[in-house]
Design a protein around this motif. Structure first.
Motif, PDB file in Angstrom:
ATOM      1  N   ARG A 119       2.655  -2.519  29.301  1.00 31.05           N
ATOM      2  CA  ARG A 119       2.821  -1.800  28.042  1.00 31.05           C
ATOM      3  C   ARG A 119       2.309  -0.380  28.227  1.00 31.05           C
ATOM      4  O   ARG A 119       1.372  -0.129  28.987  1.00 31.05           O
ATOM      5  N   GLN A 120       2.917   0.534  27.502  1.00 30.40           N
ATOM      6  CA  GLN A 120       2.554   1.938  27.699  1.00 30.40           C
ATOM      7  C   GLN A 120       1.105   2.211  27.338  1.00 30.40           C
ATOM      8  O   GLN A 120       0.490   3.110  27.931  1.00 30.40           O
ATOM      9  N   ASN A 121       0.530   1.464  26.423  1.00 26.80           N
ATOM     10  CA  ASN A 121      -0.865   1.713  26.063  1.00 26.80           C
ATOM     11  C   ASN A 121      -1.851   1.222  27.121  1.00 26.80           C
ATOM     12  O   ASN A 121      -3.069   1.365  26.974  1.00 26.80           O
ATOM     13  N   GLN A 122      -1.337   0.640  28.178  1.00 24.69           N
ATOM     14  CA  GLN A 122      -2.179   0.203  29.282  1.00 24.69           C
ATOM     15  C   GLN A 122      -2.235   1.241  30.416  1.00 24.69           C
ATOM     16  O   GLN A 122      -2.853   0.977  31.445  1.00 24.69           O
ATOM     17  N   ASP A 144      -2.903   5.421  31.556  1.00 28.37           N
ATOM     18  CA  ASP A 144      -3.807   6.483  31.137  1.00 28.37           C
ATOM     19  C   ASP A 144      -3.241   7.888  31.268  1.00 28.37           C
ATOM     20  O   ASP A 144      -3.620   8.777  30.503  1.00 28.37           O
TER      21      ASP A 144
END
Length: 124
Positions: A107-110, A112
């Motif tokens: 997932r993109q929120n994983q 940085d």
């Protein structure tokens, strides 16, 4: 601070190939998992492929498995995405990203750090 710069996008006919590159700044590139994502117009950004720090393990989205290959050259601080047998539905802006945490991320929120993206357009 890590910076990522993608290149290699363009316009290609269905069935053709493209090779994307992502050059990273910073001396710790070789310790990070790298990922490629893509975002088509009107759609959410989706996972495409990921590669671990050594290049020994890779993951692919089902939609690209068997057609795309992710690789990396830690000496050049660069990760690649070889895309073969391209389809019109592969049309999107492609982004590379760095995941600093251990383990895989889908997932993109994983992730940085992100590049600015490169456009891939596949005509039918």
């Amino acid at each position: 601070q890590v910076q990522l710069v993608e290149s290699g996008g363009g316009l290609v006919q269905a069935g053709g190939s493209l090779r994307l590159s992502c050059a990273a700044s910073g001396r710790t590139f070789s310790t990070y998992t790298m990922g490629w994502f893509r975002q088509a117009p009107g759609k959410e950004r989706e996972f495409v492929a990921a590669i671990n720090w050594s290049g020994g393990s890779t993951y692919y989205a089902d939609s690209v498995k068997g057609r795309f290959t992710i690789s990396r050259d830690n000496a050049k601080n660069t990760v690649y995405l070889q895309m073969n047998s391209l389809k019109p539905e592969d049309t999107a802006v492609y982004y590379c990203a760095i995941r600093k945490s251990t383990g895989w991320g889908f997932r993109q929120n994983q992730y940085d750090y992100w590049g600015q993206g490169t456009q891939v357009t596949v005509s039918s």
